[in-house]
Design a protein around this motif. Structure first.
Motif, short mmCIF file in Angstrom:
data_model
loop_
_atom_site.label_atom_id
_atom_site.label_comp_id
_atom_site.label_asym_id
_atom_site.label_seq_id
_atom_site.Cartn_x
_atom_site.Cartn_y
_atom_site.Cartn_z
N LEU A 131 0.97 -1.30 -0.36
CA LEU A 131 0.04 0.13 -0.29
C LEU A 131 0.95 1.41 0.17
O LEU A 131 0.56 2.54 -0.88
N GLY A 132 1.84 1.09 1.49
CA GLY A 132 3.49 2.58 0.63
C GLY A 132 3.61 2.84 -0.53
O GLY A 132 3.63 3.50 -0.86
N ARG A 133 3.83 1.04 -1.58
CA ARG A 133 4.74 2.07 -2.56
C ARG A 133 3.78 2.49 -3.60
O ARG A 133 4.41 2.83 -4.18
N ASN A 134 2.80 2.20 -3.22
CA ASN A 134 1.33 2.73 -4.09
C ASN A 134 0.70 3.73 -3.86
O ASN A 134 -0.97 4.20 -3.76
N GLY A 135 1.39 4.71 -2.93
CA GLY A 135 0.98 5.79 -2.58
C GLY A 135 0.20 6.17 -1.38
O GLY A 135 -0.36 7.52 -1.09
N MET A 136 -0.01 5.00 -0.56
CA MET A 136 -0.64 5.57 0.68
C MET A 136 -0.25 5.79 1.58
O MET A 136 1.22 5.05 1.89
N LYS A 137 -0.71 6.64 2.54
CA LYS A 137 0.52 7.04 3.93
C LYS A 137 -0.03 5.90 4.89
O LYS A 137 -1.25 5.34 4.95
N THR A 138 0.90 4.97 4.95
CA THR A 138 0.96 3.86 5.60
C THR A 138 1.39 4.01 7.79
O THR A 138 1.73 3.92 8.00
N GLY A 139 2.12 5.46 8.12
CA GLY A 139 2.90 5.63 9.54
C GLY A 139 2.26 5.52 10.09
O GLY A 139 0.23 5.35 9.91
N SER A 140 2.36 6.02 11.57
CA SER A 140 1.77 5.08 12.76
C SER A 140 0.61 5.80 12.85
O SER A 140 -0.99 6.25 13.96
N ASN A 141 0.31 8.02 12.59
CA ASN A 141 -0.41 8.47 12.53
C ASN A 141 -1.24 8.75 11.74
O ASN A 141 -2.09 9.32 10.89
N ASP A 142 -1.18 8.14 10.47
CA ASP A 142 -2.33 8.28 8.80
C ASP A 142 -3.02 6.58 8.87
O ASP A 142 -4.38 6.05 8.14
N LEU A 143 -2.82 6.07 9.53
CA LEU A 143 -3.39 4.62 9.37
C LEU A 143 -3.56 3.98 11.13
O LEU A 143 -2.52 2.99 11.57
N LEU A 144 -4.61 4.04 11.34
CA LEU A 144 -4.99 4.11 12.53
C LEU A 144 -5.58 2.53 13.23
O LEU A 144 -6.09 2.48 13.83
N VAL A 145 -5.86 1.87 12.01
CA VAL A 145 -6.04 0.33 12.69
C VAL A 145 -5.42 -1.08 12.17
O VAL A 145 -4.38 -0.32 10.70
N ARG A 146 -5.65 -2.02 12.76
CA ARG A 146 -4.53 -3.11 11.98
C ARG A 146 -5.67 -5.05 11.98
O ARG A 146 -6.82 -4.16 12.89
N PRO A 147 -5.43 -5.44 11.56
CA PRO A 147 -6.81 -6.65 11.78
C PRO A 147 -6.28 -7.40 12.90
O PRO A 147 -5.51 -7.26 13.27
N GLN A 148 -7.48 -8.04 13.11
CA GLN A 148 -7.25 -9.18 14.40
C GLN A 148 -8.32 -10.42 14.70
O GLN A 148 -9.94 -9.57 14.17
N GLU A 149 -8.16 -11.39 14.66
CA GLU A 149 -8.72 -11.81 14.70
C GLU A 149 -9.73 -11.71 15.70
O GLU A 149 -10.18 -11.86 16.78
N ILE A 150 -11.67 -11.53 15.64
CA ILE A 150 -12.65 -11.57 16.89
C ILE A 150 -13.20 -12.83 16.28
O ILE A 150 -13.75 -13.83 16.24
N ALA A 151 -13.83 -13.26 17.97
CA ALA A 151 -14.67 -14.72 18.13
C ALA A 151 -15.35 -14.24 17.21
O ALA A 151 -16.45 -13.24 17.09
N ASP A 152 -16.26 -15.34 16.52
CA ASP A 152 -17.33 -15.35 15.49
C ASP A 152 -17.48 -14.40 14.54
O ASP A 152 -18.43 -15.01 14.08
N ARG A 153 -16.72 -13.65 14.14
CA ARG A 153 -16.70 -12.36 13.71
C ARG A 153 -15.68 -13.05 11.98
O ARG A 153 -15.40 -12.24 11.31
N GLY A 154 -14.71 -13.60 12.42
CA GLY A 154 -13.26 -13.70 11.71
C GLY A 154 -12.45 -12.98 11.65
O GLY A 154 -12.43 -12.35 13.09
N ARG A 155 -12.13 -12.12 11.38
CA ARG A 155 -11.22 -11.20 11.09
C ARG A 155 -11.71 -9.34 11.40
O ARG A 155 -12.82 -9.36 10.89
N GLY A 156 -11.38 -8.64 12.26
CA GLY A 156 -11.50 -7.43 11.85
C GLY A 156 -10.67 -6.28 12.45
O GLY A 156 -9.45 -6.86 12.50
N LEU A 157 -11.90 -4.95 11.97
CA LEU A 157 -10.47 -3.73 12.17
C LEU A 157 -10.81 -3.78 13.97
O LEU A 157 -11.42 -2.99 14.13
N VAL A 158 -9.43 -3.44 14.24
CA VAL A 158 -9.11 -2.80 15.58
C VAL A 158 -8.39 -1.20 15.75
O VAL A 158 -7.61 -1.30 14.46
#
Ligand SMILES: C[S@@+](CC[C@H](N)C(=O)[O-])C[C@H]1O[C@@H](n2cnc3c(N)ncnc32)[C@H](O)[C@@H]1O
Length: 401
Positions: free
Chosen positions: A12-39
């Motif tokens: 994503l960074g190579r393709n022009g998205m800002k991915t610094g810690s103040n630009d991308l404020l989420v990451r995926p995580q396994e959530i019970a009964d929902r597969g992966r979710g964004l936290v």
């Protein structure tokens, strides 16, 4: 997932998205009964921008043009294939094998984080395993329609592949329906609406969006994040407008005001919010049995009141309002009904109440025979619950219309 996520963020960074810690404020995580979710990776106020996806990382008919230029006309629009079909074809061609990475040079790191299978999905079970659960009639009809839609889309992809030697050369295994459905279900369960064409309602207005497609559904729009697009087709996801959230909290997206039958058929999950029961089959039968069925059917269609008749538990217990003209037509003469529908006479609600009570009885009776585990059991249980609630409201003498 950690390694795949790092590769995705790097891409994503190579393709022009800002991915610094103040630009991308989420990451995926396994959530019970929902597969992966964004936290969230940090606390946020309501309405905070969580990340921006540049147009180049969105998988849609515009970004696929470089890969399949011969499928586009001079105006840059698709001619023989829809956007859903084209994205399905692309995922079909570049699905990763076993634990290997996708060989797609365009979207490989994104395709690698898509679900590895859909064997749990009702459309998969119906189309590939020929397995039909005992679900309520409207859910069954919606499921059959979805299976037909998949078959028609796949058939057209194969027809187009035959016509273009460039596609034929890519070596499409026509017999691999499972791979095709894997690709199609990715499009159908993960794409979001994005206006890419001048006409708002054009079916090609959709994109698969990395990162955003980890967001799970929440019934209340205000509890989910907001997607904002720009003229240049980049897309920003903002946190919920109803409340601030803390680091580690899941961020959601409202997929739409869908009842559980639709969520089950389209996405393969259900929520605890608000039971409903579609009663189209019961009302159709009542209209037919009342005589002059074909005329009544035409009349209701002409006035936009045909079908989509339901009982609801939420936001209020009661029938859909469109059920009133349909039920009144059972006993009224057609001419008299036309006067009422034009607003010059009111419908007889007491008569409609009696038919509605009959409908509730039918729904409760058919739900008794409709047992099943998990989601299927819940669908039947909800049908009975909403019918009992509507019947109780009728008996209490309160108006349901
Ligand atoms: C756009 S994806 C969301 C991310 C997905 N959970 C994943 O693991 O990649 C949509 C799918 O997530 C699951 N899902 C979404 N919202 C859910 C919810 N509220 N409860 C349970 N499953 C949900 C369903 O399987 C649905 O088809």
């Amino acid at each position: 997932m950690d390694g795949q996520w790092s590769r995705l963020v790097e891409w994503l960074g190579r393709n022009g998205m800002k991915t610094g810690s103040n630009d991308l404020l989420v990451r995926p995580q396994e959530i019970a009964d929902r597969g992966r979710g964004l936290v969230l990776t940090q606390d946020v106020e309501k309405g905070t921008p969580l990340f921006t996806l540049p147009a180049s990382v969105l998988l849609n008919y515009k970004t696929l043009r470089t890969a399949y230029p011969y499928l586009y006309n001079r105006n840059g629009e698709l001619e023989d294939i829809t956007a859903t079909q084209l994205i399905t074809l692309h995922l079909f061609l570049w699905r990763p094998n076993a634990d290997k990475a996708s060989m797609d040079e365009l979207f490989g790191p994104y395709i690698d984080v898509l679900p590895s299978d859909f064997e749990w999905h009702p459309i998969w079970q119906a189309a590939i395993e020929e397995r039909r659960e005992n679900v309520p009639p409207a859910t069954r009809a919606a499921l059959e329609k979805a299976v037909q839609k998949f078959r028609a889309d796949w058939a057209n992809i194969l027809t187009v592949a035959e016509r273009f030697p460039q596609l034929e050369a890519l070596g499409i295994d026509r017999s691999d329906t499972g791979r095709a459905l894997w690709a199609w279900l990715n499009v159908n369960t993960r794409s979001v609406y994005q206006q890419l064409r001048p006409v708002k309602s054009h079916p090609d207005n959709l994109s698969l969006c990395p990162v955003l497609d980890f967001a799970n559904h929440v019934p209340d729009e205000g509890d989910g994040g907001n997607v904002m697009t720009t003229r240049s087709n980049s897309l920003t996801f903002h946190s919920a407008k109803n409340h601030g959230q803390q680091a580690g909290d899941e961020v959601f997206l409202c997929y739409g005001p869908h009842g559980n039958s639709k969520l089950y058929v389209e996405y393969g999950f259900m929520t605890e919010r608000g039971a409903e029961a579609n009663v189209d089959d019961i009302v159709e039968k009542m209209l037919d049995e009342s005589g002059n069925g074909q005329v009544k059917r035409r009349l209701l269609k002409r006035h936009g009141y045909w079908g989509d008749w339901a009982l609801y538990e939420w936001p209020e217990i009661g029938p859909s309002y469109r059920l009133l003209p349909a039920l009144c037509l059972i006993s009224m003469g057609e001419a008299e009904w036309e006067i009422a529908i034009s607003g010059n006479r009111s419908f007889k609600e007491a008569e409609a109440d009696a038919y509605l009570a009959q409908i509730c009885g039918h729904v409760i009776a058919r739900a008794e025979g409709g047992v099943g585990a998990g989601n299927v059991g819940q669908l039947w249980e909800e049908e009975a619950r909403v019918a009992e609630a509507v019947r109780a409201k009728l008996h209490s003498g309160r108006s349901v219309w």
